[in-house]
Design a protein around this motif. Structure first.
Motif, PDB file in Angstrom:
ATOM      1  N   ASN A  20      -8.318   0.498  -0.294  1.00 53.00           N
ATOM      2  CA  ASN A  20      -9.387  -0.444   0.025  1.00 53.00           C
ATOM      3  C   ASN A  20      -8.894  -1.771   0.600  1.00 53.00           C
ATOM      4  N   GLN A  21      -7.565  -1.916   0.733  1.00 57.85           N
ATOM      5  CA  GLN A  21      -7.022  -3.091   1.402  1.00 57.85           C
ATOM      6  C   GLN A  21      -5.656  -2.721   1.978  1.00 57.85           C
ATOM      7  N   LEU A  22      -5.476  -3.004   3.272  1.00 60.59           N
ATOM      8  CA  LEU A  22      -4.228  -2.679   3.953  1.00 60.59           C
ATOM      9  C   LEU A  22      -3.628  -3.938   4.564  1.00 60.59           C
ATOM     10  N   VAL A  23      -2.365  -4.182   4.253  1.00 62.63           N
ATOM     11  CA  VAL A  23      -1.628  -5.321   4.793  1.00 62.63           C
ATOM     12  C   VAL A  23      -0.370  -4.805   5.478  1.00 62.63           C
ATOM     13  N   ILE A  24      -0.095  -5.317   6.663  1.00 63.42           N
ATOM     14  CA  ILE A  24       1.137  -4.984   7.371  1.00 63.42           C
ATOM     15  C   ILE A  24       2.031  -6.216   7.383  1.00 63.42           C
ATOM     16  N   ALA A  25       3.198  -6.083   6.782  1.00 66.09           N
ATOM     17  CA  ALA A  25       4.149  -7.200   6.721  1.00 66.09           C
ATOM     18  C   ALA A  25       5.029  -7.190   7.970  1.00 66.09           C
ATOM     19  N   GLY A  26       5.148  -8.346   8.596  1.00 69.83           N
ATOM     20  CA  GLY A  26       5.980  -8.458   9.783  1.00 69.83           C
ATOM     21  C   GLY A  26       7.049  -9.512   9.619  1.00 69.83           C
TER      22      GLY A  26
END
Length: 226
Positions: A20-26
């Protein structure tokens, strides 16, 4: 978005996970000088510099998929193999994701370029507790198909990247992780430079426990109509 993972554990052979929550770390390299050098290289190509290092991009969860046949717009997209960490049933699990990105759109907005493409995810997962102590020894690798041959595209140990637990602590600060949270935890440099390819294969190998997460997918190109 619901994903299904198989595992090696008798008490959780199959995981049906609602993300229910997606984060992409860069920009997650441990060597900050190398990160800054890479930022300058991309700026020369027209890619905007990040506002912070590392930087966390929110992406819609419906961009996640475990299919192997995908469609993208145009011919300027490419994959990036990354560890994928999600919180389920009170613990963290590890799988594998490709942060497939539109490279043309990236020159205008990194956030939009990530949102524009579907993110393929492997179908198997490990408990974070099993790999936490030797995380730096895990080996990430990706290949692209060039004229019928699989060419190494990314390769290296995760020791060059910030650990998922470090990234999670930075993202949440004093906040609390919730069921269904997921993070794509950064990637390695592309060998020979970032370039598009319609067939992408990736793997995360654990040399200590001698096991591997794998996923392969193909992208079909839709025409760009103006």
């Amino acid at each position: 978005m619901q994903l299904r993972f198989t595992t090696d554990y008798a008490d959780a052979a199959v995981l049906d996970v609602e993300i229910n929550q997606l984060v992409i770390a860069g920009w997650v390299g441990r060597d900050q000088e190398a990160v800054l050098h890479h930022i300058r290289e991309l700026e020369a190509l027209g890619v905007p510099a990040p506002g912070a290092v590392p930087l966390f991009y929110r992406v819609a969860t419906n961009q996640l998929t475990q299919e192997t046949q995908l469609e993208v717009v145009g011919d300027q997209t490419s994959g990036e193999a990354e560890p994928f960490v999600f919180f389920h049933r009170g613990e963290y699990w590890v799988s594998l994701i490709s942060d497939h990105t539109d490279r043309h759109l990236e020159t205008f907005s990194v956030a939009l370029s990530k949102q524009a493409c579907i993110k393929p995810v492997a179908g198997h997962a490990w408990r974070m507790a099993d790999v936490k102590a030797h995380w730096d020894q895990l080996e990430l690798r990706a290949w692209i198909n060039v004229n019928g041959d699989w060419v190494t595209y990314q390769q290296g140990a995760l020791s060059s990247l910030l650990t998922p637990l470090d990234l999670l602590s930075r993202y949440f600060a004093a906040g609390q992780v919730e069921e269904g949270f997921a993070m794509s935890c950064g990637t390695l440099s592309a060998i020979g430079g970032i370039r598009p390819a319609s067939e992408f294969r990736m793997a995360l190998h654990d040399p200590v426990l001698n096991r591997t997460l794998e996923h392969t997918y193909i992208t079909g190109s839709l025409p760009v109509i103006a």
